[in-house]
Scaffold this active site. Structure first.
Site, PDB file in Angstrom:
ATOM      1  N   HIS A  96       0.843  -1.206   0.000  1.00  0.00           N
ATOM      2  CA  HIS A  96       0.000   0.000   0.000  1.00  0.00           C
ATOM      3  C   HIS A  96       0.877   1.254   0.000  1.00  0.00           C
ATOM      4  O   HIS A  96       0.905   2.029   0.967  1.00  0.00           O
ATOM      5  CB  HIS A  96      -0.855  -0.065   1.271  1.00  0.00           C
ATOM      6  N   GLU A 120      -1.268   1.416  -5.229  1.00  0.00           N
ATOM      7  CA  GLU A 120      -1.023   0.190  -4.472  1.00  0.00           C
ATOM      8  C   GLU A 120      -0.962  -1.030  -5.392  1.00  0.00           C
ATOM      9  O   GLU A 120      -1.844  -1.232  -6.221  1.00  0.00           O
ATOM     10  CB  GLU A 120      -2.140   0.004  -3.441  1.00  0.00           C
TER      11      GLU A 120
HETATM   12  C1  BG6 Z   1      -7.063   2.088   0.706  1.00  0.00           C
HETATM   13  C2  BG6 Z   1      -8.541   1.824   0.630  1.00  0.00           C
HETATM   14  O1  BG6 Z   1      -6.359   1.021   0.158  1.00  0.00           O
HETATM   15  O2  BG6 Z   1      -6.684   2.248   2.070  1.00  0.00           O
HETATM   16  C3  BG6 Z   1      -9.305   2.947   1.301  1.00  0.00           C
HETATM   17  O3  BG6 Z   1      -8.922   1.662  -0.719  1.00  0.00           O
HETATM   18  C4  BG6 Z   1      -8.822   3.131   2.731  1.00  0.00           C
HETATM   19  O4  BG6 Z   1     -10.698   2.673   1.287  1.00  0.00           O
HETATM   20  C5  BG6 Z   1      -7.318   3.331   2.719  1.00  0.00           C
HETATM   21  O5  BG6 Z   1      -9.467   4.250   3.325  1.00  0.00           O
HETATM   22  C6  BG6 Z   1      -6.692   3.500   4.102  1.00  0.00           C
HETATM   23  O6  BG6 Z   1      -7.047   2.455   4.940  1.00  0.00           O
HETATM   24  P1  BG6 Z   1      -6.613   2.460   6.455  1.00  0.00           P
HETATM   25  O7  BG6 Z   1      -7.211   1.207   7.060  1.00  0.00           O
HETATM   26  O8  BG6 Z   1      -5.111   2.427   6.482  1.00  0.00           O
HETATM   27  O9  BG6 Z   1      -7.154   3.727   7.049  1.00  0.00           O
END
Ligand code: BG6
Length: 292
Positions: free
Chosen positions: A162, A265
């Site tokens: 990510h 990502e």
């Molecule tokens: C992304 C998602 O990969 O991660 C989003 O598509 C999400 O919907 C974002 O808000 C962040 O996620 P987190 O759990 O780290 O707040």
């Protein structure tokens, strides 16, 4: 740690939250990583700006995800498919990993970490596993997650590397590589839509681009650079920026910080699920670099 795993260009120290941090310096670039989540915190070509973005409000606490860098989302992406009470984005990013190997050959640094199942992980994910995360640093950063299934049943996984990238201004950048690609719009119950032209940002974006192995480029006119993103083991690419309202709702995200980041990502998300047979493994890999 330094006695066993330290190498020329690889040093361990205590970082934020008392967490162990590995600092890598290949001569051409630097990077750092914490054992919490095997999380890459930074990557920067020598003499240039950071490639990865890390929130000023990031929290460094076992059991909590770190906002920015490269969280490892595994073995599920976003909400758990059956149980919304489970932690978002799986369990890999909030657990302490162990260093298993380091290597340094002529400006090519290597650091590998491992995470194995234990009683507390089996409550959340029933399978026995060994996950290995490898980081390689030259003037580029290469990361890969190899998930080995040690249980007697197939393990159906989703996930993502990510990556949060630093940009001069989200409103000015363009992402190339996903033109003419279908995507699931996570802001509209994963409705199927179609990308026509490069991606530009005028509001919240949360998309899963499907059936794509494409290399992507973030074109950043403000900082006169392009960031390259290549991948393996992935048929989906997630693009995310929370914009104003969602940024305000996140405690570990500054109100104005949405202007300075974008996530591209390397994913196994949407219908891109991976079924890992017993004794099998799956490798998800991403490569990041800066072009000026
Ligand atoms: C992304 C998602 O990969 O991660 C989003 O598509 C999400 O919907 C974002 O808000 C962040 O996620 P987190 O759990 O780290 O707040």
């Amino acid at each position: 740690m330094n006695d066993v795993f330290g190498r020329p260009g690889i040093r361990f120290s205590t970082g934020p939250g008392g967490l162990t941090v590995a600092a890598l310096d290949s001569g051409a670039a630097t990077a750092s990583l914490t054992l919490l989540g095997a999380h890459v915190l930074s990557f920067q070509r020598s003499g240039s700006r950071p490639v990865l973005w890390l929130s000023e409000r990031a929290m460094f606490e076992e059991g909590k995800p770190i906002r920015g860098g490269i969280p490892i989302c595994w073995p599920w992406f976003a909400q758990h498919p059956e149980d919304a009470a489970m932690p978002a984005h799986g369990i890999a990013r909030t657990r302490l990993w162990e260093v298993s190997e380091t290597g340094a050959e002529d400006g090519d640094l290597r650091l590998a970490l491992e995470l194995r199942d234990e009683p507390s992980s089996r409550r959340l994910w029933p399978h026995a596993f060994r996950w290995r995360f490898e980081v390689r640093l030259t003037d580029r950063l290469r990361v890969s997650l190899t998930a080995a299934n040690l249980s007697n049943e197939a393990a159906v996984c989703s996930g993502a590397l990510h990556s949060y990238f630093a940009v001069s201004d989200i409103r000015a950048i363009r992402i190339h590589g996903l033109e003419q690609t279908a995507y699931l719009d996570s802001l509209e119950e994963r409705q199927l839509k179609f990308q026509d032209g490069p991606i530009a940002f005028e509001g919240e974006v949360d998309r899963i681009y499907t059936d794509t192995t494409a290399e992507c480029h973030i074109e950043d006119p403000g900082w006169e650079r392009r960031i390259g993103i290549a991948k393996t083991g992935s048929l989906s690419t997630v693009v995310w920026n929370p914009w104003i309202a969602k940024a305000k709702r996140m405690p570990d995200f500054g109100d104005e910080e949405y202007l300075r980041m974008v996530c591209v990502e390397t994913a196994n998300a949407g219908s891109d699920l991976v079924s890992i047979p017993p004794s099998g493994s799956h490798t998800l890999g991403a490569e990041h670099w800066e072009e000026s």
